[in-house]
Design a protein around this motif. Structure first.
Motif, PDB file in Angstrom:
ATOM      1  N   GLY A 154       0.626  -0.832  -0.377  1.00  0.00           N
ATOM      2  CA  GLY A 154       0.017  -0.128  -0.568  1.00  0.00           C
ATOM      3  C   GLY A 154       0.747   1.034   0.054  1.00  0.00           C
ATOM      4  N   PRO A 155       2.102   1.252   1.058  1.00  0.00           N
ATOM      5  CA  PRO A 155       2.698   2.677   1.210  1.00  0.00           C
ATOM      6  C   PRO A 155       3.355   3.005  -0.314  1.00  0.00           C
ATOM      7  N   VAL A 156       4.245   1.519  -1.300  1.00  0.00           N
ATOM      8  CA  VAL A 156       4.020   2.172  -2.274  1.00  0.00           C
ATOM      9  C   VAL A 156       3.353   2.586  -3.953  1.00  0.00           C
ATOM     10  N   HIS A 157       2.103   1.747  -3.286  1.00  0.00           N
ATOM     11  CA  HIS A 157       1.051   2.217  -4.374  1.00  0.00           C
ATOM     12  C   HIS A 157       0.591   3.510  -4.185  1.00  0.00           C
ATOM     13  N   ASP A 158       0.731   4.447  -2.468  1.00  0.00           N
ATOM     14  CA  ASP A 158       0.682   5.594  -2.863  1.00  0.00           C
ATOM     15  C   ASP A 158       1.955   7.173  -2.779  1.00  0.00           C
ATOM     16  N   LEU A 159       2.842   6.290  -2.686  1.00  0.00           N
ATOM     17  CA  LEU A 159       4.333   6.802  -3.516  1.00  0.00           C
ATOM     18  C   LEU A 159       3.694   6.922  -4.538  1.00  0.00           C
ATOM     19  N   CYS A 160       3.721   5.999  -5.603  1.00  0.00           N
ATOM     20  CA  CYS A 160       3.633   5.619  -7.402  1.00  0.00           C
ATOM     21  C   CYS A 160       2.601   7.230  -7.664  1.00  0.00           C
ATOM     22  N   ARG A 161       0.972   6.893  -6.409  1.00  0.00           N
ATOM     23  CA  ARG A 161       0.146   7.646  -7.009  1.00  0.00           C
ATOM     24  C   ARG A 161       0.693   9.707  -6.599  1.00  0.00           C
ATOM     25  N   VAL A 162       1.666   9.487  -5.529  1.00  0.00           N
ATOM     26  CA  VAL A 162       2.376  11.053  -5.592  1.00  0.00           C
ATOM     27  C   VAL A 162       3.294  11.435  -6.705  1.00  0.00           C
ATOM     28  N   ALA A 163       4.341  10.502  -7.161  1.00  0.00           N
ATOM     29  CA  ALA A 163       5.057  10.546  -8.634  1.00  0.00           C
ATOM     30  C   ALA A 163       4.676  10.409  -9.136  1.00  0.00           C
ATOM     31  N   LEU A 164       3.409   9.527  -9.752  1.00  0.00           N
ATOM     32  CA  LEU A 164       2.692   9.881 -11.111  1.00  0.00           C
ATOM     33  C   LEU A 164       2.279  11.860 -11.844  1.00  0.00           C
ATOM     34  N   THR A 165       1.764  12.096 -10.227  1.00  0.00           N
ATOM     35  CA  THR A 165       1.148  13.358 -10.319  1.00  0.00           C
ATOM     36  C   THR A 165       2.280  14.526 -10.477  1.00  0.00           C
ATOM     37  N   ARG A 166       3.373  13.967 -10.374  1.00  0.00           N
ATOM     38  CA  ARG A 166       4.865  14.851 -11.115  1.00  0.00           C
ATOM     39  C   ARG A 166       5.187  14.872 -12.169  1.00  0.00           C
ATOM     40  N   ALA A 167       5.102  13.832 -12.879  1.00  0.00           N
ATOM     41  CA  ALA A 167       5.922  12.887 -14.199  1.00  0.00           C
ATOM     42  C   ALA A 167       4.611  13.759 -14.826  1.00  0.00           C
ATOM     43  N   MET A 168       3.429  13.475 -14.499  1.00  0.00           N
ATOM     44  CA  MET A 168       2.290  13.831 -15.600  1.00  0.00           C
ATOM     45  C   MET A 168       2.469  15.038 -15.794  1.00  0.00           C
ATOM     46  N   ALA A 169       2.923  16.307 -15.507  1.00  0.00           N
ATOM     47  CA  ALA A 169       3.527  17.206 -15.107  1.00  0.00           C
ATOM     48  C   ALA A 169       4.511  17.510 -16.153  1.00  0.00           C
ATOM     49  N   ASP A 170       5.581  16.499 -16.129  1.00  0.00           N
ATOM     50  CA  ASP A 170       6.716  16.378 -17.329  1.00  0.00           C
ATOM     51  C   ASP A 170       6.190  16.833 -18.988  1.00  0.00           C
ATOM     52  N   THR A 171       7.027  17.616 -19.560  1.00  0.00           N
ATOM     53  CA  THR A 171       6.127  18.403 -20.859  1.00  0.00           C
ATOM     54  C   THR A 171       6.874  17.264 -21.984  1.00  0.00           C
ATOM     55  N   GLY A 172       8.273  16.933 -21.480  1.00  0.00           N
ATOM     56  CA  GLY A 172       8.637  16.471 -22.656  1.00  0.00           C
ATOM     57  C   GLY A 172       7.725  14.936 -23.346  1.00  0.00           C
ATOM     58  N   PRO A 173       8.541  14.812 -24.209  1.00  0.00           N
ATOM     59  CA  PRO A 173       7.938  13.342 -24.918  1.00  0.00           C
ATOM     60  C   PRO A 173       8.405  11.817 -24.224  1.00  0.00           C
ATOM     61  N   LEU A 174       9.567  11.962 -23.876  1.00  0.00           N
ATOM     62  CA  LEU A 174       9.959  10.350 -22.940  1.00  0.00           C
ATOM     63  C   LEU A 174       9.378  11.208 -21.511  1.00  0.00           C
ATOM     64  N   VAL A 175       9.429  10.463 -20.777  1.00  0.00           N
ATOM     65  CA  VAL A 175       9.539  10.536 -19.074  1.00  0.00           C
ATOM     66  C   VAL A 175      10.230   9.464 -17.937  1.00  0.00           C
ATOM     67  N   SER A 176      11.563   9.725 -17.587  1.00  0.00           N
ATOM     68  CA  SER A 176      11.544   9.265 -16.671  1.00  0.00           C
ATOM     69  C   SER A 176      11.030   8.472 -15.425  1.00  0.00           C
ATOM     70  N   TRP A 177      10.207   7.018 -15.457  1.00  0.00           N
ATOM     71  CA  TRP A 177       9.678   7.177 -14.563  1.00  0.00           C
ATOM     72  C   TRP A 177      10.399   7.277 -13.224  1.00  0.00           C
ATOM     73  N   TYR A 178      11.510   6.096 -13.312  1.00  0.00           N
ATOM     74  CA  TYR A 178      12.006   5.582 -11.695  1.00  0.00           C
ATOM     75  C   TYR A 178      12.748   6.514 -11.948  1.00  0.00           C
ATOM     76  N   GLU A 179      13.031   7.822 -12.277  1.00  0.00           N
ATOM     77  CA  GLU A 179      13.386   8.805 -11.321  1.00  0.00           C
ATOM     78  C   GLU A 179      12.726   9.775 -10.861  1.00  0.00           C
ATOM     79  N   HIS A 180      11.236   9.814 -11.540  1.00  0.00           N
ATOM     80  CA  HIS A 180      10.566  10.719 -10.715  1.00  0.00           C
ATOM     81  C   HIS A 180       9.946   9.639  -9.175  1.00  0.00           C
ATOM     82  N   LEU A 181       9.801   8.408  -9.914  1.00  0.00           N
ATOM     83  CA  LEU A 181       9.539   7.365  -8.030  1.00  0.00           C
ATOM     84  C   LEU A 181      10.840   8.082  -6.887  1.00  0.00           C
ATOM     85  N   THR A 182      11.936   7.798  -7.539  1.00  0.00           N
ATOM     86  CA  THR A 182      13.301   7.515  -6.431  1.00  0.00           C
ATOM     87  C   THR A 182      13.368   8.749  -5.972  1.00  0.00           C
ATOM     88  N   ARG A 183      12.895  10.321  -6.204  1.00  0.00           N
ATOM     89  CA  ARG A 183      12.986  11.730  -6.393  1.00  0.00           C
ATOM     90  C   ARG A 183      11.671  11.756  -4.723  1.00  0.00           C
TER      91      ARG A 183
END
Length: 192
Positions: A154-183
């Motif tokens: 569950g806590p990892v899913h919560d982390l993913c949701r927060v990272a997802l919000t940040r990643a979706m604000a990334d305006t490039g065509p490619l997104v470094s998902w793992y980098e968003h997660l770790t940051r």
């Protein structure tokens, strides 16, 4: 659930796991008869070298090349994607580039709220998804089944949701998902 191990000694404890090692370990692990995935960090200083590093890994016996970007800009991500596609075609090797498209993030965000694969680090610590999420560790590898059975993702899913919000604000065509997660993990408290 996929599992990757970062030291061959853990392969016996987790049958079917993928062995992921650095470039300096590929030759030895391949010589020992293991199917080896090489992990190459794509950072600003390795962008121009990414194709030659991947070719070197294949020459050493890697059967799969995995590239994990960290701290590179959008242009470098696209450049690396083109170079890695050439490696896959020219060397007939599987290539995994740890990025996703911004369009896919927006089209299917639920696919990114997950807690796998599980990663067994060199010291035996088991973490979800990727190194850098040690605050969400399941624990030390002992009995694989017992460790996974008591784990609450569950806590990892919560982390993913927060990272997802940040990643979706990334305006490039490619997104470094793992980098968003770790940051994101580095900036939040773990609830595990």
């Amino acid at each position: 659930m996929g599992v990757e191990v970062h030291d061959p000694r853990w392969l016996a404890a987790v049958p079917g796991a993928e062995l992921v090692v650095g470039l300096d370990e590929v030759g030895e692990c391949a010589a020992d008869g293991h199917r080896v995935t090489v992990m190459i960090d794509l950072v600003p200083r390795t962008v121009s070298l990414i194709r030659s590093l991947a070719i070197e890994a294949v020459g050493e016996g890697a059967r799969k090349v995995r590239v994990r970007p960290y701290g590179v800009d959008r242009v470098d991500l696209v450049y690396a994607a083109v170079e890695l596609n050439r490696v896959a075609e020219d060397d007939a090797v599987e290539v995994q580039f740890d990025v996703t498209s911004a369009a896919l993030l927006r089209a299917d965000p639920s696919a990114f709220v997950r807690a796998d694969p599980l990663v067994v680090k060199q010291d035996g610590t088991v973490v979800p998804i990727c190194a850098g999420l040690e605050r969400y560790a399941l624990g030390e590898l002992g009995s694989w089944d017992a460790l996974v059975e008591v784990w609450d993702p569950g806590p990892v899913h919560d982390l993913c949701r927060v990272a997802l919000t940040r990643a979706m604000a990334d305006t490039g065509p490619l997104v470094s998902w793992y980098e968003h997660l770790t940051r994101t993990a580095a900036g939040t408290r773990a609830g595990c």
